[in-house]
Write a protein that holds these residues in place. Structure first.
Motif, mmCIF file in Angstrom:
data_model
loop_
_atom_site.group_PDB
_atom_site.id
_atom_site.type_symbol
_atom_site.label_atom_id
_atom_site.label_comp_id
_atom_site.label_asym_id
_atom_site.label_seq_id
_atom_site.Cartn_x
_atom_site.Cartn_y
_atom_site.Cartn_z
ATOM 1 N N GLN A 143 0.835 -1.200 0.000
ATOM 2 C CA GLN A 143 0.000 0.000 0.000
ATOM 3 C C GLN A 143 0.871 1.251 0.000
ATOM 4 O O GLN A 143 2.080 1.173 0.126
ATOM 5 N N GLY A 144 0.239 2.377 -0.124
ATOM 6 C CA GLY A 144 0.898 3.668 0.064
ATOM 7 C C GLY A 144 2.094 3.888 -0.837
ATOM 8 O O GLY A 144 2.070 3.573 -2.029
ATOM 9 N N LYS A 145 3.164 4.446 -0.229
ATOM 10 C CA LYS A 145 4.358 4.817 -0.996
ATOM 11 C C LYS A 145 5.039 3.611 -1.618
ATOM 12 O O LYS A 145 5.607 3.694 -2.708
ATOM 13 N N LEU A 146 5.011 2.493 -0.917
ATOM 14 C CA LEU A 146 5.638 1.293 -1.472
ATOM 15 C C LEU A 146 4.891 0.826 -2.725
ATOM 16 O O LEU A 146 5.501 0.498 -3.742
ATOM 17 N N LYS A 147 3.585 0.819 -2.635
ATOM 18 C CA LYS A 147 2.784 0.430 -3.800
ATOM 19 C C LYS A 147 3.074 1.359 -4.978
ATOM 20 O O LYS A 147 3.263 0.903 -6.119
ATOM 21 N N ALA A 148 3.147 2.646 -4.686
ATOM 22 C CA ALA A 148 3.424 3.620 -5.752
ATOM 23 C C ALA A 148 4.792 3.375 -6.377
ATOM 24 O O ALA A 148 4.956 3.443 -7.601
ATOM 25 N N ALA A 149 5.785 3.072 -5.538
ATOM 26 C CA ALA A 149 7.141 2.828 -6.053
ATOM 27 C C ALA A 149 7.176 1.551 -6.882
ATOM 28 O O ALA A 149 7.852 1.483 -7.926
ATOM 29 N N ILE A 150 6.482 0.522 -6.439
ATOM 30 C CA ILE A 150 6.419 -0.737 -7.200
ATOM 31 C C ILE A 150 5.762 -0.496 -8.553
ATOM 32 O O ILE A 150 6.236 -0.968 -9.593
ATOM 33 N N GLU A 151 4.672 0.267 -8.548
ATOM 34 C CA GLU A 151 3.976 0.543 -9.813
ATOM 35 C C GLU A 151 4.852 1.366 -10.754
ATOM 36 O O GLU A 151 4.856 1.154 -11.964
ATOM 37 N N LYS A 152 5.624 2.277 -10.182
ATOM 38 C CA LYS A 152 6.511 3.111 -10.997
ATOM 39 C C LYS A 152 7.619 2.258 -11.628
ATOM 40 O O LYS A 152 7.933 2.413 -12.805
ATOM 41 N N ASP A 153 8.216 1.355 -10.846
ATOM 42 C CA ASP A 153 9.398 0.630 -11.326
ATOM 43 C C ASP A 153 9.079 -0.691 -12.019
ATOM 44 O O ASP A 153 9.925 -1.225 -12.750
ATOM 45 N N PHE A 154 7.899 -1.243 -11.792
ATOM 46 C CA PHE A 154 7.559 -2.527 -12.427
ATOM 47 C C PHE A 154 6.321 -2.442 -13.321
ATOM 48 O O PHE A 154 6.016 -3.404 -14.031
ATOM 49 N N GLY A 155 5.597 -1.363 -13.241
ATOM 50 C CA GLY A 155 4.378 -1.232 -14.039
ATOM 51 C C GLY A 155 3.131 -1.508 -13.224
ATOM 52 O O GLY A 155 2.162 -0.766 -13.289
ATOM 53 N N SER A 156 3.174 -2.592 -12.423
ATOM 54 C CA SER A 156 2.043 -2.923 -11.561
ATOM 55 C C SER A 156 2.518 -3.888 -10.480
ATOM 56 O O SER A 156 3.601 -4.480 -10.589
ATOM 57 N N SER A 181 16.017 -2.359 -2.903
ATOM 58 C CA SER A 181 16.081 -0.917 -3.123
ATOM 59 C C SER A 181 17.528 -0.577 -3.452
ATOM 60 O O SER A 181 18.413 -0.718 -2.611
ATOM 61 N N THR A 182 17.784 -0.184 -4.694
ATOM 62 C CA THR A 182 19.166 0.061 -5.137
ATOM 63 C C THR A 182 19.637 1.430 -4.641
ATOM 64 O O THR A 182 18.822 2.272 -4.251
ATOM 65 N N PRO A 183 20.959 1.650 -4.663
ATOM 66 C CA PRO A 183 21.487 2.932 -4.163
ATOM 67 C C PRO A 183 20.856 4.151 -4.851
ATOM 68 O O PRO A 183 20.738 5.207 -4.245
ATOM 69 N N GLY A 184 20.429 4.000 -6.092
ATOM 70 C CA GLY A 184 19.772 5.101 -6.793
ATOM 71 C C GLY A 184 18.311 5.280 -6.398
ATOM 72 O O GLY A 184 17.644 6.199 -6.873
ATOM 73 N N GLY A 185 17.796 4.375 -5.566
ATOM 74 C CA GLY A 185 16.422 4.492 -5.102
ATOM 75 C C GLY A 185 15.421 3.707 -5.924
ATOM 76 O O GLY A 185 14.237 3.665 -5.603
ATOM 77 N N LYS A 186 15.893 3.093 -6.990
ATOM 78 C CA LYS A 186 15.001 2.300 -7.838
ATOM 79 C C LYS A 186 14.806 0.913 -7.220
ATOM 80 O O LYS A 186 15.727 0.336 -6.639
ATOM 81 N N ASN A 242 2.938 -4.866 5.663
ATOM 82 C CA ASN A 242 3.184 -3.775 6.626
ATOM 83 C C ASN A 242 4.669 -3.676 6.958
ATOM 84 O O ASN A 242 5.221 -2.586 7.082
ATOM 85 N N VAL A 243 5.301 -4.829 7.136
ATOM 86 C CA VAL A 243 6.722 -4.851 7.486
ATOM 87 C C VAL A 243 7.580 -4.392 6.306
ATOM 88 O O VAL A 243 8.540 -3.637 6.478
ATOM 89 N N ILE A 244 7.225 -4.819 5.118
ATOM 90 C CA ILE A 244 8.002 -4.433 3.933
ATOM 91 C C ILE A 244 7.898 -2.921 3.721
ATOM 92 O O ILE A 244 8.866 -2.254 3.354
ATOM 93 N N GLN A 245 6.712 -2.406 3.975
ATOM 94 C CA GLN A 245 6.494 -0.954 3.879
ATOM 95 C C GLN A 245 7.411 -0.196 4.854
ATOM 96 O O GLN A 245 8.038 0.791 4.497
ATOM 97 N N ARG A 246 7.511 -0.688 6.100
ATOM 98 C CA ARG A 246 8.375 -0.058 7.099
ATOM 99 C C ARG A 246 9.825 -0.082 6.626
ATOM 100 O O ARG A 246 10.560 0.890 6.756
ATOM 101 N N ARG A 247 10.223 -1.212 6.085
ATOM 102 C CA ARG A 247 11.607 -1.371 5.634
ATOM 103 C C ARG A 247 11.879 -0.431 4.463
ATOM 104 O O ARG A 247 12.942 0.185 4.373
ATOM 105 N N PHE A 248 10.917 -0.295 3.577
ATOM 106 C CA PHE A 248 11.037 0.601 2.426
ATOM 107 C C PHE A 248 11.207 2.043 2.894
ATOM 108 O O PHE A 248 12.051 2.783 2.394
ATOM 109 N N GLU A 249 10.415 2.432 3.874
ATOM 110 C CA GLU A 249 10.492 3.817 4.347
ATOM 111 C C GLU A 249 11.792 4.106 5.071
ATOM 112 O O GLU A 249 12.258 5.244 5.110
ATOM 113 N N GLY A 250 12.416 3.060 5.614
ATOM 114 C CA GLY A 250 13.702 3.245 6.303
ATOM 115 C C GLY A 250 14.893 3.119 5.375
ATOM 116 O O GLY A 250 16.033 3.375 5.776
ATOM 117 N N ALA A 251 14.648 2.684 4.141
ATOM 118 C CA ALA A 251 15.776 2.407 3.223
ATOM 119 C C ALA A 251 16.355 3.687 2.625
ATOM 120 O O ALA A 251 15.709 4.713 2.628
#
Ligand code: MN
Length: 251
Positions: A143-156, A181-186, A242-251
């Motif tokens: 959900q949220g920012k993680l979902k948006a990032a996944i959709e941006k980098d993978f399409g869906s 999450s690569t050093p460039g943020g992708k 939920n946990v993956i989202q937390r990890r994404f926000e901390g990355a």
């Protein structure tokens, strides 16, 4: 990039709470190795201690996707052995665990023995894996920012899951599939052999592992035998986003 231990602890505690981990883990984590130094080289993610942490749920919590006997053997035999062998390697190779977070050791793992590489990776990967799963009623979708990032980098989200599943299916022999999450943020999908992971300086694709799937036969053979694709397809139902989202926000 720099983060004080206070911040790291707070993130870890938040993650622990998100994962529904057992009471008492917090004190274990705070007493553990590697939480005293400023984390200035390795990625800024929630830290994983050098010692095996309590499983955040019962052995049967992931049924019917992962059966209780597989969980018990996987956690109490396989993963415990990685943690023990890591502890032995830390002593033998004179690692100052108090001042060397596990993530930093992994980032320099080529300087150590194969035993260190296999068991530091094995321990880290399994701790991450246990945290990434929970009972059938945890959040089922990103959900949220993680979902948006996944959709941006993978399409869906579905395209991401398909690519990740293929990485697991196509890993010949034993290893892992990763969302990184690569050093460039992708965000990218990768796969590593054995117990390697994306934090390692030897990894083909480097970055912060957000989600990892164990595709060693010991992770699924009792229930799925040779049907690794069935294990992978079912596993999505126990990912705790939920946990993956937390990890994404901390990355
Ligand atoms: Mn395993």
């Amino acid at each position: 990039m720099e983060k004080t231990n206070t911040h790291s602890r707070r993130n870890f505690l938040k993650l622990s709470a998100q994962a529904g981990m057992v009471a008492g883990l917090s004190s274990v984590a705070l007493k553990g190795f590697g939480h005293t130094a400023v984390f200035d080289e390795a990625p800024s993610v929630e830290k994983i201690p050098y010692t095996q942490q309590p499983l955040p749920y019962a052995y049967n919590a992931l049924e019917p996707v992962i059966d209780a006997m597989t969980m018990e053997i996987h956690y109490s035999k396989h993963a415990t052995t990685y943690a023990k062998n890591l502890a032995d390697a830390v002593v033998a190779e004179k690692v100052d665990a108090q001042s060397t977070p596990l993530e930093k050791l992994l980032a320099n793992v080529s300087r150590y023995s194969p035993k260190m590489r296999n068991n530091a990776g094995g321990h880290y990967n399994h701790e991450l894996f246990w945290q990434s799963m929970a009972g059938p009623n945890s959040s089922a979708q990103p959900q949220g920012k993680l979902k948006a990032a996944i959709e941006k980098d993978f399409g869906s989200v579905e395209a991401f899951k398909s690519q990740f599943s293929d990485a697991g299916k196509n890993r010949f022999g034993s290893g892992w599939a990763w969302l990184v999450s690569t050093p460039g943020g992708k965000l990218v999908v990768s796969s590593t052999p054995n117990q390697d992971n994306p934090l390692m300086d030897v990894a083909e694709v480097k970055g912060i592992p957000l989600l990892g799937l164990d595709v060693w036969e010991h992770a699924y053979y009792l229930k799925y035998q040779n049907r690794r694709p069935d294990y992978i397809a079912a596993w999505w139902n126990v990912v705790n986003w939920n946990v993956i989202q937390r990890r994404f926000e901390g990355a």
